[in-house]
Structures are given as structure tokens and as C-alpha cells.
Scaffold this motif. Sequence first.
Motif, short mmCIF file in Angstrom:
data_model
loop_
_atom_site.label_atom_id
_atom_site.label_comp_id
_atom_site.label_asym_id
_atom_site.label_seq_id
_atom_site.Cartn_x
_atom_site.Cartn_y
_atom_site.Cartn_z
N GLN A 210 11.32 -0.96 8.76
CA GLN A 210 11.55 -1.50 7.42
C GLN A 210 12.84 -0.93 6.85
O GLN A 210 13.36 0.07 7.31
CB GLN A 210 10.38 -1.18 6.49
CG GLN A 210 10.18 0.29 6.19
CD GLN A 210 9.02 0.54 5.24
OE1 GLN A 210 8.15 -0.31 5.04
NE2 GLN A 210 8.99 1.70 4.63
N ASP A 214 12.90 -0.82 1.03
CA ASP A 214 11.44 -0.85 1.10
C ASP A 214 10.88 0.57 1.17
O ASP A 214 9.86 0.88 0.55
CB ASP A 214 10.98 -1.63 2.34
CG ASP A 214 11.20 -3.12 2.21
OD1 ASP A 214 11.43 -3.60 1.08
OD2 ASP A 214 11.17 -3.81 3.26
N ASP A 217 10.41 2.25 -2.22
CA ASP A 217 9.54 1.63 -3.24
C ASP A 217 8.52 2.63 -3.79
O ASP A 217 8.35 2.75 -5.00
CB ASP A 217 8.80 0.43 -2.65
CG ASP A 217 9.66 -0.82 -2.58
OD1 ASP A 217 10.78 -0.81 -3.14
OD2 ASP A 217 9.23 -1.80 -1.94
N ASP A 234 1.79 4.78 -0.56
CA ASP A 234 2.92 4.12 0.05
C ASP A 234 3.24 2.89 -0.81
O ASP A 234 2.68 2.73 -1.90
CB ASP A 234 2.67 3.76 1.51
CG ASP A 234 1.55 2.76 1.73
OD1 ASP A 234 1.10 2.10 0.74
OD2 ASP A 234 1.12 2.59 2.88
N ARG A 235 4.09 2.02 -0.34
CA ARG A 235 4.52 0.89 -1.16
C ARG A 235 3.40 -0.13 -1.39
O ARG A 235 3.53 -1.01 -2.25
CB ARG A 235 5.74 0.21 -0.54
CG ARG A 235 5.52 -0.41 0.82
CD ARG A 235 6.85 -0.77 1.47
NE ARG A 235 7.63 -1.70 0.66
CZ ARG A 235 7.70 -3.02 0.91
NH1 ARG A 235 7.02 -3.54 1.92
NH2 ARG A 235 8.43 -3.78 0.15
N HIS A 236 2.31 0.00 -0.65
CA HIS A 236 1.19 -0.92 -0.81
C HIS A 236 0.03 -0.35 -1.62
O HIS A 236 -0.88 -1.07 -2.01
CB HIS A 236 0.68 -1.36 0.57
CG HIS A 236 1.73 -1.98 1.43
ND1 HIS A 236 2.34 -3.18 1.12
CD2 HIS A 236 2.31 -1.54 2.58
CE1 HIS A 236 3.23 -3.47 2.05
NE2 HIS A 236 3.24 -2.49 2.94
N GLY A 237 0.05 0.97 -1.84
CA GLY A 237 -1.05 1.59 -2.58
C GLY A 237 -1.46 2.92 -1.98
O GLY A 237 -0.66 3.58 -1.30
#
Length: 241
Positions: A210, A214, A217, A234-237
Motif C-alpha cells: 500500500q 494509506d 491514515d 489501523d486504517r480500517h479500525g
Amino acid sequence: MTTHNASTVLVTGATGGLGAETCRRLAAAGHTVWMGVRTLEAGYDVAGKIRVDSPDADVRVVELDVTSDDSVTAAYRAVSESGTGLDVLVNNAGIAGRVAAPTDTVPTDFLPVFGVNLLGPVRVTHIFLPLLAQSPSPRLVMVSSGMGSFAVTNDPARIESTLHGLVYPSSKAALNMVATMYAKALPSIRVVAVDPGYTATALNGFSGTQSVEDGTDAIVEACTADSPAGMFIDRHGPVPW
């Protein structure tokens, strides 16, 4: 994502990769950014590039070697005497160390990596804590890794499970524990450990999957969001420990 008003942030390891991109994004958003760098010339170069895109950016360079008490103490004096205060400390500086199979790893391989990845954040946090504690909304951000998560590195669906090594993963696992203990000891400071993900930086020979944007983030979220999704994100939760 709801964010706080402009704050003052110190980022270690700020001349490349995740550190430089974090500084760029925070400065562009109107935050005062202190770039902690080992080499002033490199720091001024990165700061200049940030100002090309964001002419009004308040980017300041301070010499800071996370392995040296004297260097970190001098950086503390420079920041504290500037009058900017400090709201967010981002312990980002890190190294990968010698790449070797677990069976080829020797004790001396651990020393430089733990010196930067674990003792560095402890040293910088300890010295800067008096200034950070003066902020009305202090934050302590530890840039960790999915490689430091027992759950992630044992999940066959994650690329981290295919990367075998003793030194770097254990340094980040130790950093995660340090973060949890700081969170318990410092209830007035929001402590967040961050997994940037497998990001293409010099740390991994730019083999990451990535982009560096990214990868920052979650760092930017930990620095600015009203309610980070968890203590290890992380960037997703949230990321499992």
C-alpha cells in the motif's frame, strides 16, 4: 471523522516514509508540526518540500536522535522554549535491522532494533512527558505494526503471517505492551498504538502493498480524531493484540 482544532505535534523519524508523510498531512491540515530528525539538512529539505505544496505550513525542524539522552533533552529544550507547547507526540522512528531467519538470528541482532523501536519511544516519552502533560488534550501515538500483533501474525489471511523474523516483530510486540502500560499510568493522556499496514517504505525496500499515504491514515486519525476506534488501530479500525 470529527477532528480537533489545530494542535502542535512532534513526529520522530520525520525525514522519510511514514514520518515525512505524516508531517506533510498534518501541516497541510493546519497543525504546527515539529519534525524530529537526526540530520538537520535532511529535515530542512523535507520541510521545504512540504512548504511548496502548503506555503502557510508551520513546519519546524528539531535535531532529535531517539537513541541519545542528550539529543532528546536538547530537542525538549528547543520545543519547550519555542512557546508552541505540545499536544501530540508521535513516536514513529523505527528500523528493521538485519534480515535473517529465526534460526540465523543472534542476540546482538536485537540491540540496535530494540534501541530505536522500543527504547527510543520510552526515552522520548519520558523526556517530553512534562511538556505533553501541559496540553488540555494530550495524545501519545506509538507507531507499531501488525507484525507486533500475535493475532495478526498467526492469521493466514494476513501477509504478516508469511514474514518470519525474531527481531522486528518482537520489538513491536514489546512496544504494544509499553503503550498499554502508559495508557494505564497516564489516564489523562490518550494513548494509541497504530498499525500502518504493509506500506511501501525504505524500511522494507519499498516492497509494501500500500502507499505511504494509506499507511499514514491511522497515524493521522490517532493524532486528530475525537474518538479513535480503539487503542490499537489501523486504517480500517481496531487491530487485535
